[in-house]
Write a protein that holds these residues in place. Structure first.
Motif, PDB file in Angstrom:
ATOM      1  N   PRO A  25       0.798  -1.245   0.000  1.00  0.00           N
ATOM      2  CA  PRO A  25       0.000   0.000   0.000  1.00  0.00           C
ATOM      3  C   PRO A  25       0.819   1.278   0.000  1.00  0.00           C
ATOM      4  O   PRO A  25       0.438   2.268  -0.621  1.00  0.00           O
ATOM      5  CB  PRO A  25      -0.824  -0.138   1.284  1.00  0.00           C
ATOM      6  N   ALA A  26       1.974   1.274   0.691  1.00  0.00           N
ATOM      7  CA  ALA A  26       2.776   2.498   0.787  1.00  0.00           C
ATOM      8  C   ALA A  26       3.294   2.972  -0.565  1.00  0.00           C
ATOM      9  O   ALA A  26       3.645   4.140  -0.727  1.00  0.00           O
ATOM     10  CB  ALA A  26       3.958   2.263   1.729  1.00  0.00           C
ATOM     11  N   LEU A  27       3.358   2.065  -1.548  1.00  0.00           N
ATOM     12  CA  LEU A  27       3.905   2.421  -2.856  1.00  0.00           C
ATOM     13  C   LEU A  27       2.851   2.930  -3.831  1.00  0.00           C
ATOM     14  O   LEU A  27       3.197   3.314  -4.948  1.00  0.00           O
ATOM     15  CB  LEU A  27       4.617   1.209  -3.466  1.00  0.00           C
ATOM     16  N   HIS A  28       1.602   2.931  -3.428  1.00  0.00           N
ATOM     17  CA  HIS A  28       0.532   3.392  -4.316  1.00  0.00           C
ATOM     18  C   HIS A  28       0.449   4.919  -4.264  1.00  0.00           C
ATOM     19  O   HIS A  28      -0.402   5.493  -3.592  1.00  0.00           O
ATOM     20  CB  HIS A  28      -0.799   2.750  -3.923  1.00  0.00           C
ATOM     21  N   SER A  29       1.338   5.555  -4.973  1.00  0.00           N
ATOM     22  CA  SER A  29       1.393   7.012  -4.992  1.00  0.00           C
ATOM     23  C   SER A  29       2.127   7.463  -6.244  1.00  0.00           C
ATOM     24  O   SER A  29       3.045   6.776  -6.719  1.00  0.00           O
ATOM     25  CB  SER A  29       2.128   7.540  -3.747  1.00  0.00           C
ATOM     26  N   VAL A  30       1.737   8.614  -6.770  1.00  0.00           N
ATOM     27  CA  VAL A  30       2.446   9.164  -7.914  1.00  0.00           C
ATOM     28  C   VAL A  30       3.880   9.502  -7.538  1.00  0.00           C
ATOM     29  O   VAL A  30       4.774   9.499  -8.382  1.00  0.00           O
ATOM     30  CB  VAL A  30       1.704  10.415  -8.448  1.00  0.00           C
ATOM     31  N   TRP A  31       4.111   9.759  -6.241  1.00  0.00           N
ATOM     32  CA  TRP A  31       5.473  10.059  -5.801  1.00  0.00           C
ATOM     33  C   TRP A  31       6.375   8.848  -5.894  1.00  0.00           C
ATOM     34  O   TRP A  31       7.600   8.991  -5.958  1.00  0.00           O
ATOM     35  CB  TRP A  31       5.453  10.613  -4.373  1.00  0.00           C
ATOM     36  N   THR A  36      15.560  13.579  -5.704  1.00  0.00           N
ATOM     37  CA  THR A  36      15.142  12.236  -5.285  1.00  0.00           C
ATOM     38  C   THR A  36      14.862  12.204  -3.788  1.00  0.00           C
ATOM     39  O   THR A  36      13.847  11.654  -3.331  1.00  0.00           O
ATOM     40  CB  THR A  36      16.228  11.203  -5.632  1.00  0.00           C
ATOM     41  N   ILE A  37      15.755  12.801  -3.008  1.00  0.00           N
ATOM     42  CA  ILE A  37      15.588  12.809  -1.556  1.00  0.00           C
ATOM     43  C   ILE A  37      14.379  13.653  -1.157  1.00  0.00           C
ATOM     44  O   ILE A  37      13.578  13.266  -0.294  1.00  0.00           O
ATOM     45  CB  ILE A  37      16.874  13.323  -0.881  1.00  0.00           C
ATOM     46  N   VAL A  38      14.226  14.805  -1.802  1.00  0.00           N
ATOM     47  CA  VAL A  38      13.075  15.672  -1.501  1.00  0.00           C
ATOM     48  C   VAL A  38      11.765  14.968  -1.863  1.00  0.00           C
ATOM     49  O   VAL A  38      10.799  14.971  -1.075  1.00  0.00           O
ATOM     50  CB  VAL A  38      13.196  17.011  -2.258  1.00  0.00           C
ATOM     51  N   ALA A  39      11.731  14.343  -3.053  1.00  0.00           N
ATOM     52  CA  ALA A  39      10.527  13.619  -3.466  1.00  0.00           C
ATOM     53  C   ALA A  39      10.232  12.458  -2.529  1.00  0.00           C
ATOM     54  O   ALA A  39       9.070  12.163  -2.219  1.00  0.00           O
ATOM     55  CB  ALA A  39      10.683  13.111  -4.900  1.00  0.00           C
ATOM     56  N   GLY A  40      11.297  11.792  -2.064  1.00  0.00           N
ATOM     57  CA  GLY A  40      11.108  10.707  -1.103  1.00  0.00           C
ATOM     58  C   GLY A  40      10.523  11.196   0.201  1.00  0.00           C
ATOM     59  O   GLY A  40       9.689  10.519   0.821  1.00  0.00           O
ATOM     60  N   ALA A  41      10.939  12.386   0.637  1.00  0.00           N
ATOM     61  CA  ALA A  41      10.395  12.952   1.875  1.00  0.00           C
ATOM     62  C   ALA A  41       8.909  13.282   1.714  1.00  0.00           C
ATOM     63  O   ALA A  41       8.102  13.024   2.620  1.00  0.00           O
ATOM     64  CB  ALA A  41      11.188  14.202   2.258  1.00  0.00           C
ATOM     65  N   ILE A  42       8.548  13.824   0.559  1.00  0.00           N
ATOM     66  CA  ILE A  42       7.135  14.124   0.304  1.00  0.00           C
ATOM     67  C   ILE A  42       6.321  12.834   0.262  1.00  0.00           C
ATOM     68  O   ILE A  42       5.213  12.745   0.812  1.00  0.00           O
ATOM     69  CB  ILE A  42       6.993  14.909  -1.011  1.00  0.00           C
ATOM     70  N   ALA A  93       7.095  10.077   1.791  1.00  0.00           N
ATOM     71  CA  ALA A  93       7.021   9.561   3.165  1.00  0.00           C
ATOM     72  C   ALA A  93       5.903  10.247   3.948  1.00  0.00           C
ATOM     73  O   ALA A  93       5.199   9.613   4.735  1.00  0.00           O
ATOM     74  CB  ALA A  93       8.366   9.768   3.865  1.00  0.00           C
ATOM     75  N   GLN A  94       5.735  11.551   3.735  1.00  0.00           N
ATOM     76  CA  GLN A  94       4.651  12.266   4.396  1.00  0.00           C
ATOM     77  C   GLN A  94       3.299  11.719   3.956  1.00  0.00           C
ATOM     78  O   GLN A  94       2.382  11.535   4.766  1.00  0.00           O
ATOM     79  CB  GLN A  94       4.758  13.764   4.077  1.00  0.00           C
ATOM     80  N   TYR A  95       3.184  11.410   2.660  1.00  0.00           N
ATOM     81  CA  TYR A  95       1.936  10.867   2.117  1.00  0.00           C
ATOM     82  C   TYR A  95       1.673   9.460   2.661  1.00  0.00           C
ATOM     83  O   TYR A  95       0.540   9.125   3.020  1.00  0.00           O
ATOM     84  CB  TYR A  95       2.028  10.836   0.599  1.00  0.00           C
ATOM     85  N   ALA A  96       2.734   8.633   2.740  1.00  0.00           N
ATOM     86  CA  ALA A  96       2.550   7.225   3.102  1.00  0.00           C
ATOM     87  C   ALA A  96       2.528   6.983   4.607  1.00  0.00           C
ATOM     88  O   ALA A  96       1.759   6.153   5.096  1.00  0.00           O
ATOM     89  CB  ALA A  96       3.664   6.389   2.461  1.00  0.00           C
ATOM     90  N   TRP A  99      10.527  12.800   7.486  1.00  0.00           N
ATOM     91  CA  TRP A  99      11.865  12.205   7.705  1.00  0.00           C
ATOM     92  C   TRP A  99      11.884  11.537   9.061  1.00  0.00           C
ATOM     93  O   TRP A  99      11.411  12.104  10.054  1.00  0.00           O
ATOM     94  CB  TRP A  99      12.936  13.300   7.641  1.00  0.00           C
ATOM     95  N   ASN A 100      12.447  10.311   9.107  1.00  0.00           N
ATOM     96  CA  ASN A 100      12.481   9.601  10.377  1.00  0.00           C
ATOM     97  C   ASN A 100      13.807   8.879  10.599  1.00  0.00           C
ATOM     98  O   ASN A 100      13.901   7.994  11.430  1.00  0.00           O
ATOM     99  CB  ASN A 100      11.322   8.591  10.439  1.00  0.00           C
ATOM    100  N   TRP A 101      14.826   9.245   9.824  1.00  0.00           N
ATOM    101  CA  TRP A 101      16.144   8.617   9.922  1.00  0.00           C
ATOM    102  C   TRP A 101      16.063   7.096   9.802  1.00  0.00           C
ATOM    103  O   TRP A 101      16.789   6.353  10.474  1.00  0.00           O
ATOM    104  CB  TRP A 101      16.853   9.036  11.214  1.00  0.00           C
ATOM    105  N   ASP A 102      15.163   6.644   8.951  1.00  0.00           N
ATOM    106  CA  ASP A 102      15.125   5.240   8.546  1.00  0.00           C
ATOM    107  C   ASP A 102      16.466   4.911   7.890  1.00  0.00           C
ATOM    108  O   ASP A 102      17.094   5.788   7.282  1.00  0.00           O
ATOM    109  CB  ASP A 102      13.979   5.054   7.556  1.00  0.00           C
ATOM    110  N   PRO A 103      16.974   3.651   7.984  1.00  0.00           N
ATOM    111  CA  PRO A 103      18.281   3.333   7.389  1.00  0.00           C
ATOM    112  C   PRO A 103      18.412   3.742   5.923  1.00  0.00           C
ATOM    113  O   PRO A 103      19.451   4.258   5.504  1.00  0.00           O
ATOM    114  CB  PRO A 103      18.375   1.814   7.557  1.00  0.00           C
ATOM    115  N   LYS A 104      17.357   3.543   5.146  1.00  0.00           N
ATOM    116  CA  LYS A 104      17.410   3.925   3.736  1.00  0.00           C
ATOM    117  C   LYS A 104      17.503   5.442   3.590  1.00  0.00           C
ATOM    118  O   LYS A 104      18.292   5.948   2.769  1.00  0.00           O
ATOM    119  CB  LYS A 104      16.171   3.406   3.006  1.00  0.00           C
TER     120      LYS A 104
END
Length: 298
Positions: free
Chosen positions: A144-150, A218-224, A226-229, A234-239
């Motif tokens: 489910p977390a991957l179902h996003s345009v981001w 890429t990092i900024v888009a990933g943060a957005i 993460a907020q959606y999912a 940002w949570n300092w996840d290993p990735k």
């Protein structure tokens, strides 16, 4: 044969073809031993030069075939999964390598950069070989977390940046070899067909200058995403943490390259460390650490 099975078979064929192309480029380099930089004064073609060129052309031809099969395999994987084929480590590695090979072929078409062929085919053969033997997973729906345009935006930016980082790293390795030969006054064999150390340094810098803003995005888009999912940026996840470490390394590269005293060898070493960090982020972190990105494991 199902679409998924056809994709799997095509991926294996591509891996084998890359290995064949690597062998052909290896022979090209070996055949160039003792090759003179200048052509004979009588205008006749040097048989050794012709032989080197033949092996190189064969290597490029096989690489093109492998790339076509590879891209087809990635596309069929997406068709079989009914989504973009970036949902796990197998799919990301195979797609990233396809981008890298296509970037090389574009550079070959635009600048005649056949000297990249040895490194690119080695990277593709080893990487795709690991993908089909170690990282392979069957087609499955996205979590489910991957179902996003981001998801699409984030991974697309990462794969394009990664392609540029990998091609630039290969140029940096060649820089170290060429620079050492130039300092010894012993530039010979196939190295005579490779751009000068200064040219390789500039080539690598331009690719990094292109890729770094994409990696930042890429990092900024990933943060957005993460907020959606997950409800936080940002949570300092290993990735996330290792993505930032990789960003810092490439920022250090650009700073070193822009500082006159750190151009050349130090910058090339940082670039190589950067690409190692890039791949550790997308493979090592998945295998060694848990976290919110554990869905992207093997």
């Amino acid at each position: 044969m199902t679409t998924a099975a056809t994709s799997d078979l095509a991926m294996v064929v591509a891996a084998v073809a890359y290995l064949v192309a690597f062998v052909l480029h290896s022979v090209e380099w070996a055949a160039a031993r003792g090759l003179a930089d200048a052509r004979p004064e009588d205008g006749r073609e040097d048989p050794t030069r012709l032989r080197v060129d033949l092996w190189g052309r064969l290597g490029v031809a096989v690489t093109v075939v492998a790339a076509v099969v590879h891209v087809l395999a990635v596309a069929l994987r997406g068709v079989a999964a009914d989504r973009f084929p970036w949902g796990n480590m197998y799919e990301f590695v195979s797609a990233s390598l396809a981008f890298a090979v296509v970037a090389y072929l574009v550079a070959l078409w635009r600048t005649g950069a056949r000297w990249l062929g040895l490194g690119i085919t080695l990277l593709a053969a080893v990487g795709l070989g690991l993908a089909v033997t170690v990282f392979y997973v069957d087609v499955a729906p996205l979590v489910p977390a991957l179902h996003s345009v981001w998801f699409i935006i984030h991974i697309a930016a990462a794969t394009i940046a990664g392609a540029a980082f990998n091609v630039a790293a290969i140029a940096s390795v060649l820089y170290l070899v060429r620079e050492r030969a130039e300092s010894r006054g012993s530039v010979g064999g196939y190295l005579g067909k490779v751009p000068s150390a200064r040219g390789l340094d500039l080539f690598s810098y331009r690719l990094h200058a292109f890729a770094f803003p994409l990696w930042t995005f890429t990092i900024v888009a990933g943060a957005i995403w993460a907020q959606y999912a997950w409800g936080r940026f940002w949570n300092w996840d290993p990735k996330e943490t290792w993505s930032f470490v990789t960003w810092v390394i490439y920022a250090a590269y650009l700073h070193a390259r822009a500082t006159a005293g750190w151009r050349g060898r130090p910058a090339a070493i940082i670039a190589i460390i950067g690409v190692v960090s890039f791949w550790f982020n997308f493979i090592g972190v998945n295998l060694l650490f848990g976290g919110l990105h554990s869905y992207a494991g093997i």
